[in-house]
Scaffold this motif. Sequence first.
Motif, mmCIF file in Angstrom:
data_model
loop_
_atom_site.group_PDB
_atom_site.id
_atom_site.type_symbol
_atom_site.label_atom_id
_atom_site.label_comp_id
_atom_site.label_asym_id
_atom_site.label_seq_id
_atom_site.Cartn_x
_atom_site.Cartn_y
_atom_site.Cartn_z
ATOM 1 N N SER A 127 -20.034 -41.145 -65.110
ATOM 2 C CA SER A 127 -21.155 -41.306 -64.165
ATOM 3 C C SER A 127 -20.855 -42.364 -63.110
ATOM 4 O O SER A 127 -21.455 -42.353 -62.027
ATOM 5 N N GLN A 128 -19.928 -43.275 -63.402
ATOM 6 C CA GLN A 128 -19.571 -44.298 -62.413
ATOM 7 C C GLN A 128 -19.043 -43.642 -61.134
ATOM 8 O O GLN A 128 -19.403 -44.054 -60.029
ATOM 9 N N HIS A 129 -18.202 -42.627 -61.276
ATOM 10 C CA HIS A 129 -17.669 -41.939 -60.099
ATOM 11 C C HIS A 129 -18.777 -41.216 -59.339
ATOM 12 O O HIS A 129 -18.755 -41.143 -58.102
ATOM 13 N N HIS A 130 -19.772 -40.718 -60.060
ATOM 14 C CA HIS A 130 -20.844 -39.955 -59.422
ATOM 15 C C HIS A 130 -21.939 -40.841 -58.835
ATOM 16 O O HIS A 130 -22.947 -40.320 -58.349
ATOM 17 N N PRO A 135 -19.551 -38.582 -51.088
ATOM 18 C CA PRO A 135 -18.199 -39.148 -51.204
ATOM 19 C C PRO A 135 -17.661 -39.608 -49.859
ATOM 20 O O PRO A 135 -18.018 -39.082 -48.807
ATOM 21 N N TYR A 136 -16.785 -40.594 -49.913
ATOM 22 C CA TYR A 136 -16.021 -40.998 -48.727
ATOM 23 C C TYR A 136 -14.601 -41.335 -49.162
ATOM 24 O O TYR A 136 -14.325 -41.550 -50.350
ATOM 25 N N ALA A 137 -13.699 -41.375 -48.189
ATOM 26 C CA ALA A 137 -12.261 -41.352 -48.461
ATOM 27 C C ALA A 137 -11.792 -42.415 -49.453
ATOM 28 O O ALA A 137 -11.160 -42.105 -50.465
ATOM 29 N N TYR A 138 -12.094 -43.698 -49.183
ATOM 30 C CA TYR A 138 -11.517 -44.733 -50.048
ATOM 31 C C TYR A 138 -12.278 -44.898 -51.365
ATOM 32 O O TYR A 138 -11.902 -45.731 -52.200
ATOM 33 N N GLY A 139 -13.287 -44.044 -51.584
ATOM 34 C CA GLY A 139 -13.943 -44.014 -52.885
ATOM 35 C C GLY A 139 -13.351 -42.952 -53.805
ATOM 36 O O GLY A 139 -13.846 -42.743 -54.908
ATOM 37 N N ALA A 140 -12.290 -42.284 -53.364
ATOM 38 C CA ALA A 140 -11.712 -41.182 -54.140
ATOM 39 C C ALA A 140 -11.303 -41.612 -55.547
ATOM 40 O O ALA A 140 -11.461 -40.862 -56.502
ATOM 41 N N LEU A 141 -10.764 -42.819 -55.676
ATOM 42 C CA LEU A 141 -10.305 -43.312 -56.980
ATOM 43 C C LEU A 141 -11.284 -44.316 -57.589
ATOM 44 O O LEU A 141 -10.894 -45.092 -58.473
ATOM 45 N N TYR A 142 -12.532 -44.284 -57.147
ATOM 46 C CA TYR A 142 -13.529 -45.161 -57.758
ATOM 47 C C TYR A 142 -13.985 -44.520 -59.062
ATOM 48 O O TYR A 142 -14.771 -43.584 -59.073
ATOM 49 N N VAL A 182 -7.612 -38.084 -51.572
ATOM 50 C CA VAL A 182 -8.391 -38.777 -50.537
ATOM 51 C C VAL A 182 -9.060 -37.754 -49.624
ATOM 52 O O VAL A 182 -10.246 -37.876 -49.291
ATOM 53 N N ASP A 183 -8.308 -36.726 -49.238
ATOM 54 C CA ASP A 183 -8.850 -35.704 -48.349
ATOM 55 C C ASP A 183 -10.034 -34.971 -48.982
ATOM 56 O O ASP A 183 -11.019 -34.661 -48.305
ATOM 57 N N ASP A 184 -9.949 -34.732 -50.292
ATOM 58 C CA ASP A 184 -11.038 -34.042 -50.993
ATOM 59 C C ASP A 184 -12.336 -34.848 -51.006
ATOM 60 O O ASP A 184 -13.414 -34.295 -51.193
ATOM 61 N N HIS A 185 -12.231 -36.158 -50.854
ATOM 62 C CA HIS A 185 -13.406 -37.035 -50.896
ATOM 63 C C HIS A 185 -13.795 -37.563 -49.516
ATOM 64 O O HIS A 185 -14.696 -38.398 -49.420
ATOM 65 N N CYS A 186 -13.146 -37.077 -48.459
ATOM 66 C CA CYS A 186 -13.338 -37.690 -47.141
ATOM 67 C C CYS A 186 -14.709 -37.425 -46.546
ATOM 68 O O CYS A 186 -15.158 -38.148 -45.652
ATOM 69 N N GLY A 187 -15.384 -36.354 -47.001
ATOM 70 C CA GLY A 187 -16.723 -36.071 -46.489
ATOM 71 C C GLY A 187 -16.748 -35.492 -45.089
ATOM 72 O O GLY A 187 -17.798 -35.438 -44.450
ATOM 73 N N ALA A 204 -15.270 -29.785 -48.883
ATOM 74 C CA ALA A 204 -16.541 -29.076 -49.075
ATOM 75 C C ALA A 204 -16.678 -28.615 -50.526
ATOM 76 O O ALA A 204 -17.755 -28.739 -51.132
ATOM 77 N N TYR A 205 -15.602 -28.105 -51.086
ATOM 78 C CA TYR A 205 -15.586 -27.641 -52.480
ATOM 79 C C TYR A 205 -15.965 -28.780 -53.421
ATOM 80 O O TYR A 205 -16.791 -28.612 -54.322
ATOM 81 N N HIS A 206 -15.370 -29.947 -53.196
ATOM 82 C CA HIS A 206 -15.641 -31.085 -54.085
ATOM 83 C C HIS A 206 -16.995 -31.725 -53.794
ATOM 84 O O HIS A 206 -17.623 -32.288 -54.691
ATOM 85 N N ASP A 207 -17.457 -31.616 -52.558
ATOM 86 C CA ASP A 207 -18.774 -32.152 -52.225
ATOM 87 C C ASP A 207 -19.861 -31.432 -53.018
ATOM 88 O O ASP A 207 -20.834 -32.051 -53.459
ATOM 89 N N VAL A 208 -19.702 -30.121 -53.211
ATOM 90 C CA VAL A 208 -20.656 -29.351 -54.018
ATOM 91 C C VAL A 208 -20.759 -29.967 -55.411
ATOM 92 O O VAL A 208 -21.856 -30.119 -55.966
ATOM 93 N N HIS A 209 -19.619 -30.332 -55.984
ATOM 94 C CA HIS A 209 -19.604 -30.910 -57.339
ATOM 95 C C HIS A 209 -20.352 -32.243 -57.389
ATOM 96 O O HIS A 209 -20.940 -32.586 -58.412
ATOM 97 N N HIS A 210 -20.324 -33.003 -56.307
ATOM 98 C CA HIS A 210 -20.974 -34.318 -56.302
ATOM 99 C C HIS A 210 -22.492 -34.236 -56.139
ATOM 100 O O HIS A 210 -23.184 -35.240 -56.309
ATOM 101 N N GLN A 211 -23.002 -33.059 -55.812
ATOM 102 C CA GLN A 211 -24.454 -32.892 -55.690
ATOM 103 C C GLN A 211 -25.031 -32.506 -57.055
ATOM 104 O O GLN A 211 -24.344 -31.943 -57.905
#
Length: 258
Positions: A127-130, A135-142, A182-187, A204-211
């Motif tokens: 849940s920390q990642h969510h 999402p934004y780029a430098y949060g990819a590895l958060y 990074v690109d997957d989380h760039c928003g 866009a694919y990964h953004d769906v997962h974050h919702q």
Amino acid sequence: MGFSVSDELLGTVAPIVVYWLYSGIYVALSSLERYRLHSKAEEEEKNLVSKSTVVKGVLLQQVVQAAVAILLFTVTGSDAEADKAQQFSLLVLFRQFVIAMIILDTWQYFMHRYMHHNKFLYKHIHSQHHRLIVPYAYGALYNHPVEGLLLDTIGGALSFLISGMSPRTSIFFFSFATIKTVDDHCGLCLPGNLFHIVFKNNSAYHDVHHQLYGSKFNFSQPFFSVWDRILGTYMPYSLEKREGGGFEARPTKEFKDD
């Protein structure tokens, strides 16, 4: 006597440097509202963690990854030994990249999915990642440090070992994997982005997962969407223009109705 940098050191440091450099490019582009998947205001409103906390969390994970990489290179031998054992060949390089991508994707899909379905692991670790709903780029590895170790570090180690790549090859593979993550989380959905053209698994694919509606779907990362499609966790979506500018990844009607 000239100064030289070993492949092991480059393999350890390069992905970290690439992460912050590539993230920096997206930070500079983040003001382009017409390409954003969420508005800047929505990012500030929805995200549940400060950017300074995100930076500290990413740096902690990168320290752990660097320590594991050094240990791995030490155990598997020096770059000189690996170079002697492996004659350079584009075909060999391509094969190792493909194997490493499949191994990393497989490991991350099943670990990622399990962290969503196990209530204890989700609540205390994933849940920390969510907390980054937008999402934004430098949060990819958060991530929680335990997740960083299990998902990224061990997954990377397995892809390195099973593919049989040398430390020199790993410089390029893990730098590439870092850029893709990074690109997957760039928003952002930028025109002409090669990652979006080549890979269906993209920002866009990964953004769906974050919702909230997509949290049990689109687990695949970082390269392909194959496991989602095979195992029924793929959520189809359309990329629509958002009122006020930018884009929105909207699930198809059958998922909206569920």
